[in-house]
Design a protein around this motif. Structure first.
Motif, mmCIF file in Angstrom:
data_model
loop_
_atom_site.group_PDB
_atom_site.id
_atom_site.type_symbol
_atom_site.label_atom_id
_atom_site.label_comp_id
_atom_site.label_asym_id
_atom_site.label_seq_id
_atom_site.Cartn_x
_atom_site.Cartn_y
_atom_site.Cartn_z
ATOM 1 N N ARG A 107 -1.142 -3.252 -9.269
ATOM 2 C CA ARG A 107 -1.520 -2.495 -10.093
ATOM 3 C C ARG A 107 -1.362 -1.390 -11.034
ATOM 4 O O ARG A 107 -1.039 -1.100 -12.340
ATOM 5 C CB ARG A 107 -3.048 -2.537 -9.845
ATOM 6 C CG ARG A 107 -3.921 -1.740 -11.870
ATOM 7 C CD ARG A 107 -5.476 -1.597 -11.404
ATOM 8 N NE ARG A 107 -5.562 -0.580 -10.944
ATOM 9 C CZ ARG A 107 -5.883 -0.560 -8.870
ATOM 10 N NH1 ARG A 107 -6.322 -1.413 -8.874
ATOM 11 N NH2 ARG A 107 -6.438 0.818 -8.387
ATOM 12 N N GLU A 108 -0.766 -0.185 -10.169
ATOM 13 C CA GLU A 108 -0.038 1.147 -10.472
ATOM 14 C C GLU A 108 1.100 1.481 -10.610
ATOM 15 O O GLU A 108 1.755 2.024 -10.873
ATOM 16 C CB GLU A 108 -1.173 2.409 -9.709
ATOM 17 C CG GLU A 108 -2.554 2.367 -10.330
ATOM 18 C CD GLU A 108 -2.812 2.313 -11.664
ATOM 19 O OE1 GLU A 108 -2.242 3.206 -12.601
ATOM 20 O OE2 GLU A 108 -4.089 1.816 -11.766
ATOM 21 N N GLY A 109 1.884 0.155 -9.689
ATOM 22 C CA GLY A 109 3.275 0.358 -9.092
ATOM 23 C C GLY A 109 3.559 1.521 -8.045
ATOM 24 O O GLY A 109 2.371 2.108 -7.501
ATOM 25 N N THR A 110 4.391 1.309 -7.280
ATOM 26 C CA THR A 110 4.619 2.490 -6.139
ATOM 27 C C THR A 110 4.963 3.625 -6.355
ATOM 28 O O THR A 110 5.354 5.150 -6.093
ATOM 29 C CB THR A 110 6.003 1.766 -5.670
ATOM 30 O OG1 THR A 110 7.252 2.340 -6.312
ATOM 31 C CG2 THR A 110 5.579 0.169 -5.257
ATOM 32 N N SER A 111 5.754 3.847 -8.352
ATOM 33 C CA SER A 111 5.952 5.679 -8.434
ATOM 34 C C SER A 111 7.212 6.115 -7.860
ATOM 35 O O SER A 111 7.190 6.778 -8.572
ATOM 36 C CB SER A 111 4.618 6.360 -7.813
ATOM 37 O OG SER A 111 3.641 6.584 -8.560
ATOM 38 N N SER A 112 7.845 4.883 -7.625
ATOM 39 C CA SER A 112 9.802 5.685 -7.146
ATOM 40 C C SER A 112 10.141 5.015 -8.056
ATOM 41 O O SER A 112 11.548 5.080 -8.348
ATOM 42 C CB SER A 112 9.493 4.386 -5.936
ATOM 43 O OG SER A 112 9.498 3.249 -6.282
ATOM 44 N N GLU A 113 9.812 4.087 -9.300
ATOM 45 C CA GLU A 113 10.882 3.292 -9.912
ATOM 46 C C GLU A 113 11.078 4.504 -11.526
ATOM 47 O O GLU A 113 12.867 4.267 -11.410
ATOM 48 C CB GLU A 113 9.993 1.937 -10.807
ATOM 49 C CG GLU A 113 11.179 1.368 -11.778
ATOM 50 C CD GLU A 113 12.070 0.895 -11.111
ATOM 51 O OE1 GLU A 113 13.029 -0.189 -11.688
ATOM 52 O OE2 GLU A 113 11.622 0.607 -9.743
#
Length: 613
Positions: A107-113
């Motif tokens: 839902r939120e992604g891993t924040s690393s992209e």
């Protein structure tokens, strides 16, 4: 040696704390956190030679901290038993947490992209060629990028390739760190790693781990797999039941005000037994099923506990009883007392905001009392009472060392004729015995003084009771006068058992029990010091038909009585007056009891050299 250079070039020492000790280390160093994963300390130099010279001293300090944590952990009784329900709940919590974290990432992604795309832009700007198995150039508006999906799939395949064969072999060591985290979350870090319970839990969690991986794989294929609602939040604590935990409520209750040491020990023991059975649940998560299971487990606790059983948890005690079915169990009164302690703590938590306002809550212990005899303590019959006061302790002033001087004689006499509790008499000061100005009648004031350690069981326990004529005849006022002459108006009447003597009254109570059994020869285990109070209440019923007056003089707060009937010392004087109170006490009698041979001393009672009897 664990020497590492930071980004500024300064060397420091780092040591990882074993998972089972991380909570204890945090307590040792008072870090203000629940656990400490690494011990770190700067060596204050950028010179490697100097760093190597300084490191051993720092590492020695780390060793001492680890040693203290080990010792602290040993203070906790090692747990060797877990119930099937407890293992199931922990495994389900682990599985649910895996799916909840996976759902959050989708839902939120891993924040690393964003970071990866920034690096890709820099490489493009520099004209450096690179190849990736995924599309580069865009950050998705929602959910996972191609790169994140690729990395997650690669990690999942590796984990499945490792965990599935391990499950087939029964090799739970592949998830050892995850198990440590789970035990920490459930406050069970002291579970014996060599116990059958640990092995059973490990296999249940490994099974949940593989099941979770396969369900995540199915999600990757587009199949809808729901996250269990009961564990979609913090590990071990349902998201719908956020708020303070039972142990947090206990700590808050203890800090609220100064409480009797015995009471704190009793409540803490009850709460820890509940946690041993169910885990450290949020207050809002405790249901009637938990209370019912706790009650039934308590009913299996052996009455006599020696050796390893003294520090055993509830699950171990229950298991021992199952292996020894003929062993006597604790009484219904004891079960109700333990239930009542946990009930009081969770009620405190509810009243003090540990249950969120939006969460509906009801007392799970309501109507959970075990039916049975309310009290196993009996009153002494006339023959038994006479036997007590015919003992040389009273007739010849032969006081054993364990009797602690005058307390050995006066405490039983006060209990018979004044009807108070042992702790109330032990906490008396000289100033608590006062002569009424108008009537010249001596009064005993039993009042609370928290700062001095003087406590009463309930608000109704604060009272004023005229001295019984028999106490005056035996010389109690002379004894009070002697104590005043020796140490002043604020002196304790019985210093060795006073509130400021840690463990003094408890030791005296044990001595009295032994003296009653071994020297006087009382065999009935239902006859104890408190039996004198039961006898006083029987005598009060003979002395007056006024139930309110009886309750006030005895300091009783009976269930179901209205607030208007909860008297204090001053209210008693206003309600009945000194003369009425005195008249009632004078009518308290014990037909057939002959105290003509009793010779209590008004000063220091001569003691015998024997330690116990």
């Amino acid at each position: 040696m664990g020497i590492i250079k930071d980004r500024h070039g300064t060397y420091y020492v780092q040591r990882k704390v074993p998972g089972r000790l991380q909570e204890a280390v945090a307590r040792v160093i008072d870090a203000g956190e629940t656990r400490r994963v690494f011990l770190k300390k700067s060596l204050g130099t950028k010179n490697l030679k100097e760093a190597k010279a300084a490191a051993p001293h720092v590492l020695a300090d780390f060793g001492r901290i680890i040693g203290q944590a080990e010792a602290l952990l040993k203070e906790q009784p090692v747990v060797t038993v877990l119930s099937d329900a407890q293992i199931k709940r922990m495994a389900e919590s682990y599985y649910g947490t895996m799916l909840a974290e996976d759902e959050e990432e989708r839902r939120e992604g891993t924040s690393s992209e964003p970071l990866f795309q920034s690096i890709a832009e820099q490489l493009n700007a520099a004209g450096i060629e690179y190849r990736t198995p995924w599309t580069v150039g865009t950050v998705p508006e929602a959910g996972l990028s191609d790169r994140e999906i690729y990395k997650r799939t690669d990690t999942l395949e590796f984990d499945l390739a490792l965990s599935s064969p391990a499950l087939a072999r029964g090799d739970y060591t592949v998830i050892r760190e995850e198990l440590d985290e789970l035990l920490f979350a459930f406050q069970l870090s002291h579970l014996d790693r060599k116990s059958a319970a640990y092995r059973k839990l490990s296999m249940a969690v490994l099974t949940a781990h593989v099941r979770g991986l396969k369900d995540i794989e199915r999600r990757n294929a587009g199949e809808p797999i729901e996250t269990p609602q009961s564990t979609s939040g913090l590990l071990g604590i349902p998201a719908s039941h956020k708020g303070g935990t039972l142990r947090e409520a206990l700590e808050g209750w203890k800090k609220e005000r100064d409480r009797p040491e015995d009471g704190v020990h009793e409540y803490t023991r009850a709460v820890e037994m509940f946690i041993d059975l169910h885990g450290n649940l949020a207050i809002s998560a405790i249901k009637r099923s938990h209370a019912s299971q706790f009650r039934e487990a308590l009913r299996q606790v052996p009455k006599t506990r020696k050796g390893p059983l003294l520090k055993a948890g509830l699950l171990e005690l229950r298991q021992w009883s199952q292996e020894h079915p003929s062993a006597p169990k604790v009484s219904p009164a004891t079960v109700n007392k333990q239930q009542g302690a946990v009930q009081a703590i969770i009620s405190w938590g509810f009243r003090n905001g540990l249950v969120p306002d939006e969460v509906p809550w009801a007392d799970p212990f309501k109507d959970m009392r075990v039916e049975g005899e309310q009290s196993t303590r009996d009153a002494f019959d006339p023959h038994g009472l006479q036997a007590v006061f015919d003992a040389p302790l009273f007739t010849e002033q032969k006081v054993p060392a364990g009797g602690k001087g005058p307390a050995a004689v006066w405490l039983p006499l006060l209990a018979v004729f004044m009807g108070g509790r042992q702790g109330e008499f032990a906490a008396l000061r000289v100033s608590d015995i006062r002569i009424d100005d108008e009537t010249s009648i001596p009064l005993m004031w039993i009042v609370r003084d928290t700062a001095a350690g003087k406590r009463v069981k309930t608000d109704a326990g604060e009272r004023v009771v005229p001295l019984h004529p028999q106490m005056i005849q035996l010389g109690f006022l002379d004894y009070v006068a002697r104590r005043k002459a020796e140490d002043g108006d604020k002196a304790w009447l019985f210093p060795p058992v006073a509130p400021d003597q840690r463990g003094g009254r408890k030791a005296w109570a044990k001595w009295w029990g032994r003296y009653l059994r071994d020297y006087i020869g009382v065999e009935d285990r239902n006859l104890v010091f408190h039996s004198f109070r039961h006898g006083f209440q029987d005598a009060l019923r003979r002395a007056t038909p006024d139930e309110e007056l009886r309750d006030a003089l005895a300091g009783r707060s009976a269930a179901g009585k209205s607030v208007s009937r909860q008297y204090g010392a001053k209210q008693m004087l206003q309600r009945w007056g000194v003369q009425k109170l005195h008249e009632t006490i004078c009518n308290v009698s014990f037909p057939g009891l002959d105290l003509s041979r009793v010779q209590p001393s008004v000063s220091t009672v001569r003691t015998r050299g024997k330690k116990e009897n």
